[in-house]
Design a protein around this motif. Structure first.
Motif, PDB file in Angstrom:
ATOM      1  N   LEU A 256       0.834  -1.199   0.000  1.00  0.00           N
ATOM      2  CA  LEU A 256       0.000   0.000   0.000  1.00  0.00           C
ATOM      3  C   LEU A 256       0.868   1.249   0.000  1.00  0.00           C
ATOM      4  O   LEU A 256       1.957   1.261   0.587  1.00  0.00           O
ATOM      5  CB  LEU A 256      -0.920   0.008   1.225  1.00  0.00           C
ATOM      6  N   ASP A 257       0.363   2.316  -0.615  1.00  0.00           N
ATOM      7  CA  ASP A 257       1.145   3.552  -0.601  1.00  0.00           C
ATOM      8  C   ASP A 257       0.947   4.255   0.730  1.00  0.00           C
ATOM      9  O   ASP A 257       0.128   3.863   1.572  1.00  0.00           O
ATOM     10  CB  ASP A 257       0.775   4.455  -1.782  1.00  0.00           C
TER      11      ASP A 257
ATOM     12  N   LEU B 245      -9.398   0.531  -1.205  1.00  0.00           N
ATOM     13  CA  LEU B 245      -8.435   0.320  -0.123  1.00  0.00           C
ATOM     14  C   LEU B 245      -8.633  -1.063   0.501  1.00  0.00           C
ATOM     15  O   LEU B 245      -7.661  -1.748   0.838  1.00  0.00           O
ATOM     16  CB  LEU B 245      -8.586   1.404   0.942  1.00  0.00           C
TER      17      LEU B 245
ATOM     18  N   ARG C 111      -4.751   6.127   5.876  1.00  0.00           N
ATOM     19  CA  ARG C 111      -6.198   5.994   5.978  1.00  0.00           C
ATOM     20  C   ARG C 111      -6.573   4.716   6.728  1.00  0.00           C
ATOM     21  O   ARG C 111      -7.543   4.687   7.490  1.00  0.00           O
ATOM     22  CB  ARG C 111      -6.852   5.981   4.585  1.00  0.00           C
ATOM     23  N   LEU C 112      -5.792   3.655   6.515  1.00  0.00           N
ATOM     24  CA  LEU C 112      -6.069   2.383   7.179  1.00  0.00           C
ATOM     25  C   LEU C 112      -5.846   2.507   8.682  1.00  0.00           C
ATOM     26  O   LEU C 112      -6.677   2.042   9.490  1.00  0.00           O
ATOM     27  CB  LEU C 112      -5.174   1.290   6.590  1.00  0.00           C
TER      28      LEU C 112
ATOM     29  N   LEU D  14     -14.939  -0.225   6.164  1.00  0.00           N
ATOM     30  CA  LEU D  14     -13.909   0.018   5.154  1.00  0.00           C
ATOM     31  C   LEU D  14     -14.357  -0.493   3.795  1.00  0.00           C
ATOM     32  O   LEU D  14     -14.179   0.189   2.770  1.00  0.00           O
ATOM     33  CB  LEU D  14     -12.597  -0.669   5.570  1.00  0.00           C
TER      34      LEU D  14
ATOM     35  N   GLY E 251      -7.030  -3.552  -1.697  1.00  0.00           N
ATOM     36  CA  GLY E 251      -5.576  -3.442  -1.543  1.00  0.00           C
ATOM     37  C   GLY E 251      -5.091  -4.089  -0.267  1.00  0.00           C
ATOM     38  O   GLY E 251      -4.029  -4.738  -0.241  1.00  0.00           O
ATOM     39  N   LEU E 252      -5.871  -3.918   0.824  1.00  0.00           N
ATOM     40  CA  LEU E 252      -5.503  -4.539   2.094  1.00  0.00           C
ATOM     41  C   LEU E 252      -5.505  -6.061   1.973  1.00  0.00           C
ATOM     42  O   LEU E 252      -4.545  -6.727   2.386  1.00  0.00           O
ATOM     43  CB  LEU E 252      -6.487  -4.099   3.182  1.00  0.00           C
TER      44      LEU E 252
ATOM     45  N   THR F 202      -0.415   7.116   1.623  1.00  0.00           N
ATOM     46  CA  THR F 202      -1.755   7.649   1.899  1.00  0.00           C
ATOM     47  C   THR F 202      -2.707   6.536   2.284  1.00  0.00           C
ATOM     48  O   THR F 202      -3.500   6.668   3.237  1.00  0.00           O
ATOM     49  CB  THR F 202      -2.288   8.391   0.663  1.00  0.00           C
ATOM     50  N   GLN F 203      -2.648   5.396   1.582  1.00  0.00           N
ATOM     51  CA  GLN F 203      -3.521   4.276   1.903  1.00  0.00           C
ATOM     52  C   GLN F 203      -3.231   3.738   3.309  1.00  0.00           C
ATOM     53  O   GLN F 203      -4.154   3.427   4.071  1.00  0.00           O
ATOM     54  CB  GLN F 203      -3.351   3.164   0.868  1.00  0.00           C
ATOM     55  N   ARG F 204      -1.952   3.640   3.653  1.00  0.00           N
ATOM     56  CA  ARG F 204      -1.588   3.149   4.979  1.00  0.00           C
ATOM     57  C   ARG F 204      -2.110   4.086   6.075  1.00  0.00           C
ATOM     58  O   ARG F 204      -2.597   3.654   7.118  1.00  0.00           O
ATOM     59  CB  ARG F 204      -0.072   2.960   5.095  1.00  0.00           C
TER      60      ARG F 204
ATOM     61  N   ASP G  81     -14.583   2.513   1.409  1.00  0.00           N
ATOM     62  CA  ASP G  81     -13.363   2.634   0.586  1.00  0.00           C
ATOM     63  C   ASP G  81     -13.024   1.256   0.019  1.00  0.00           C
ATOM     64  O   ASP G  81     -12.038   0.623   0.410  1.00  0.00           O
ATOM     65  CB  ASP G  81     -12.217   3.169   1.444  1.00  0.00           C
TER      66      ASP G  81
END
Length: 610
Positions: free
Chosen positions: A476-477, A581, A483-484, A574, A584-585, A479-481, A578
């Motif tokens: 994950l990039d 995301l 938000r998570l 989530l 991706g997770l 920003t994604q991390r 999203d």
């Protein structure tokens, strides 16, 4: 690194060489007097390794009476036990080797080791397959030695001119019908076999061939049937040293045969063959240094048959690395990379069975032959049933030699065999003490920590990994991390807390920020067992989604633990709020799971070999 056994043989050679008693055999070709200072020792193991000490170990000399048990084996193969027994008895004579010792009623010699018995045996040997009896004898000896042997005809010529007593014995045996053909031919064949030239190494291989039950450990050829080996070694034990047999059986305790050429052959069944060459003889016609060398080795290396280990009960497996059989600690990618880079510096050597001479020799040799870059040696002794005093001394000596080279010894041993011994470091605060573990996992964990501390710089010191830096979500990039993480809740646990219990419903994805968590399951016997240990930067809990949303293992805090948890409700939100995301997770977690599965599959393959 030099083997302690090699050093012991070298030291023994120096000590025994100070003995100057005895005189060499007086019968020899002109100008070829034996060198009274010549001295060589060879020890051949049943797996084909040969130790040598002394330059004379490669000196050729005549077999003389050492040929007697060898031709006895050939006659047994040709005719069988009963037919040979009709010609030669099995009883110790208590007489010198050249005594005229025949049963008054039958004319049978007392045994095949005295001259009369040897003449009776060789009188039975006939030509076959286009080969004369003398050729068959030399060929058979060659198969025992694992190389082509030859006869020194000048030695034979001297012997034939100096054998009136043996000639008389041959005719006496003929008069009783024990030798049923030309007695002179029997004498010639006997002296021919006595003139076969061997080295100390040849004798050791011959002895090791008998020690294996008849299989040459160098060539792998089955030379003698086990039934015949049993008979030959039995007669050697009771009669091989003539009128000195009682002393030999008590003080040395190995089937043996000496020869006036200076050679001595001894057999430790199932373990090793020993050979010594030194020309000066005692009053029994045996090598003075040969007898003393065998006596000391029997004492120092516990080679007396009473102390000998059960044959075939031991095996050594070497060369497994700690990355092939890792600990239960799930390491970070950085730590795993360090262990992968330096795994060649740590090796696990496993031994099973009894640690007596043969197994200890194999174990010590396996350690001595390790690459010099190996700095940590792990001895896995969980399947060892008995440890002799010799094994303890040799392992202690091995430990000292490893320390002298800047290397460590680690032992896995759960049966208490080393408790209270010189290897037991439990009561010692010395850094040189040998750490002893009851299980392989804890021993490997210790070794991994050593390697990480020595080669990992600050890698092994990282005890806190924020979720945003967790390897599990590395795809994950940033920003994604971020938000998570905002959707997670923090939890703290004290040492011993049960974080998740077997059977509970899915409780979310747990990210370990700091501390360690033990995963506990049930082994095939129903006992609770630690399956692995997770540390900072790792996750748990997600696998229960594949088990009907039920927790299949227990997760227990090993010390204080700091977690960040993505709860089931947070996961549901989530996926609704999203979905990209969320996908991706799950991709990241699946990738992490596949990495683990691949590692476990490779471990399983190694365990099956191990």
């Amino acid at each position: 690194m030099e083997s302690p056994i090699q050093r012991h043989l070298d030291d023994l050679l120096q000590e025994v060489s100070r003995i100057t008693d005895g005189s060499p055999y007086a019968v020899h070709p002109p100008g070829r007097e034996p060198d009274p200072d010549a001295f060589g020792i060879c020890l051949a193991t049943v797996d084909g390794h040969i130790y040598t000490a002394g330059a004379a170990a490669e000196t050729q000399f005549s077999l003389h009476s050492i040929s007697k048990p060898l031709s006895y084996a050939l006659a047994l193969a040709d005719y069988g036990l009963d037919a040979v027994d009709e010609k030669v008895d099995l009883e110790p004579s208590g007489d010198p080797f050249n005594e005229i010792s025949l049963a008054p009623d039958s004319g049978r010699p007392a045994n095949a080791m005295i001259n009369a018995g040897a003449l009776a045996v060789v009188g039975m040997l006939k030509g076959s397959g286009g080969k004369s009896a003398s050729r068959r004898i030399v060929d058979f000896y060659s198969r025992l030695a694992g190389r082509s042997l030859s006869v020194d005809q000048s030695v034979y010529g001297v012997e034939i001119r100096s054998s009136d007593r043996n000639h008389a014995l041959a005719y006496l045996l003929s008069s009783f019908g024990i030798i049923d053909e030309d007695p002179t031919r029997a004498l010639e064949n006997y002296l021919w076999q006595c003139s076969v030239q061997v080295t100390c190494r040849d004798l050791a291989v011959m002895a090791a061939t008998l020690a294996t039950g008849g299989t040459n450990p160098i060539t792998g050829e089955d030379v003698v049937d086990i039934e015949n080996v049993e008979r030959v070694l039995s007669v050697m034990m009771t009669s091989g040293m003539y009128d000195d047999a009682g002393f030999w059986a008590s003080h040395v305790g190995m089937p043996a045969k000496s020869g006036v050429g200076g050679g001595t052959l001894a057999v430790l069944p199932g373990q090793a063959g020993l050979a010594v060459y030194s020309p000066p003889l005692d009053r029994h016609g045996s090598s003075v240094r040969g007898v003393e060398t065998c006596r000391r080795l029997s004492r120092d290396m516990e080679m007396h048959f009473v102390r000998a280990a059960r044959s075939g009960g031991s095996a050594v497996r070497a060369g497994v690395s700690i990355t092939e059989l890792p600990s239960r600690i799930r390491r970070t990618e950085e730590e795993a990379a360090v262990l992968e880079q330096f795994d060649h510096t740590c090796r696990i050597i496993a031994v099973t069975g009894d640690l007596h001479f043969a197994a200890t020799e194999s174990l010590v040799r396996a350690v001595s032959e390790l690459d010099e870059q190996v700095s940590i040696v792990v001895l896995d002794m969980r399947q060892v049933f008995e440890v002799s005093d010799l094994a303890l001394r040799m392992l202690q000596d091995l430990r000292r030699r490893l320390l002298g080279h800047g290397r460590r010894m680690v032992v896995i041993e759960g049966g208490g065999l080393l408790e209270g011994t010189s290897l037991d470091g439990s009561s010692s605060e010395s850094e040189d003490a040998v750490p002893i573990f009851s299980g392989r996992g804890s021993a490997v964990e210790y070794c991994e920590d050593l390697l990480l501390a020595e080669h990992g710089d600050n890698v092994s010191e990282r005890t806190r990994v924020p979720v945003a830096e967790s390897p599990a979500i590395a795809p994950l990039d940033e920003t994604q991390r971020s938000r998570l993480v905002s959707r997670m809740e923090a939890r703290d646990h004290a040492d011993g807390d049960i974080i998740r219990r077997v059977g509970q419903r899915f409780g979310g994805i747990h990210f370990i920020v700091s501390g360690r968590v033990n995963t506990i399951g049930t082994d095939p016997s129903g006992s609770r067992a630690r399956l692995n240990t997770l540390s900072a930067g790792m996750t748990f809990g997600e696998l229960s989604l594949g088990s009907e949303d039920r927790q299949e293992v227990t997760e227990k805090a090993d010390g204080p633990v700091e977690l960040m948890v993505l709860t089931p409700d947070a996961l549901d939100r989530l996926e609704q709020d999203d979905p990209l995301l969320a996908v991706g997770l799950w991709r990241a977690l699946t990738r992490d799971a596949y990495v683990l599965v691949d590692r476990y599959l490779r471990e399983t393959a190694v365990r099956l070999r191990y």
